[in-house]
Design a protein around this motif. Structure first.
Motif, short mmCIF file in Angstrom:
data_model
loop_
_atom_site.label_atom_id
_atom_site.label_comp_id
_atom_site.label_asym_id
_atom_site.label_seq_id
_atom_site.Cartn_x
_atom_site.Cartn_y
_atom_site.Cartn_z
N HIS A 1 0.83 -1.21 0.00
CA HIS A 1 0.00 0.00 0.00
C HIS A 1 0.86 1.26 0.00
CE1 HIS A 1 -3.49 -2.37 2.05
NE2 HIS A 1 -3.39 -2.65 0.77
N GLU A 2 1.92 1.27 0.80
CA GLU A 2 2.81 2.43 0.90
C GLU A 2 3.45 2.77 -0.44
OE1 GLU A 2 5.70 1.75 4.00
OE2 GLU A 2 4.12 1.42 5.50
N ASP B 1 1.14 5.03 -2.21
CA ASP B 1 1.04 6.29 -1.48
C ASP B 1 2.32 7.13 -1.60
OD1 ASP B 1 -1.46 5.37 -0.73
OD2 ASP B 1 -0.82 4.76 1.28
#
Length: 148
Positions: free
Chosen positions: A61-62, A65
């Motif tokens: 996920h990072e 982002d």
């Protein structure tokens, strides 16, 4: 270009665990080799390894982002078992190349199915630790506009 090399369970044991299957190189050896190649091609490369499914999902996920351009991912045994990791990859807009050091298709039948592959842009299996470099080369080709 910004890439993450992500390694799943037991890959911290490279060089110690079943060297007849996985070879004698350590994960640090692999990372040092990739860092050298990445530097030559002006690629910002990061490395992360975890034996924990949730930590790997957080890192996936990072990547979106934090503006990563790709992930080179050896999910280890989670390849065959983790719907959660599959869904994490499907939920991001960052291309992922799945790699495996051994040829999973010549091993036990339970290793023949990847839950991860359908949501990746490609899979490399059976090229030893050289698979990491091949995946990096694939991302370099993408940067040049080669469609993979």
């Amino acid at each position: 270009m910004k890439l993450l090399v992500l390694n799943g369970p037991n890959l911290n044991r490279l060089g110690k665990r079943e060297p007849e299957v996985y070879g004698a190189e350590t994960l640090a050896d692999v990372e040092n080799h990739l860092q050298k190649i990445a530097s030559e091609h002006l690629v910002d490369i990061s490395f992360y390894q975890s034996n924990t499914e949730g930590a790997l999902i957080d890192k996936i996920h990072e990547c979106e982002d934090n503006g990563f351009d790709g992930i080179i991912f050896n999910p280890g045994a989670y390849t065959h078992t983790s719907i959660a990791i599959r869904d994490a990859i499907a939920s991001i807009n960052v291309p992922v190349i799945e790699i495996h050091i051994s040829n999973v298709h010549s091993r036990e039948p339970f290793r023949h199915t990847s839950l991860i592959a359908p949501v990746c842009i490609g899979q490399l299996t059976g090229f030893g630790t050289g698979g990491y470099e091949l995946a990096l080369q694939a991302f370099l080709l993408r940067r040049k506009g080669v469609r993979l």
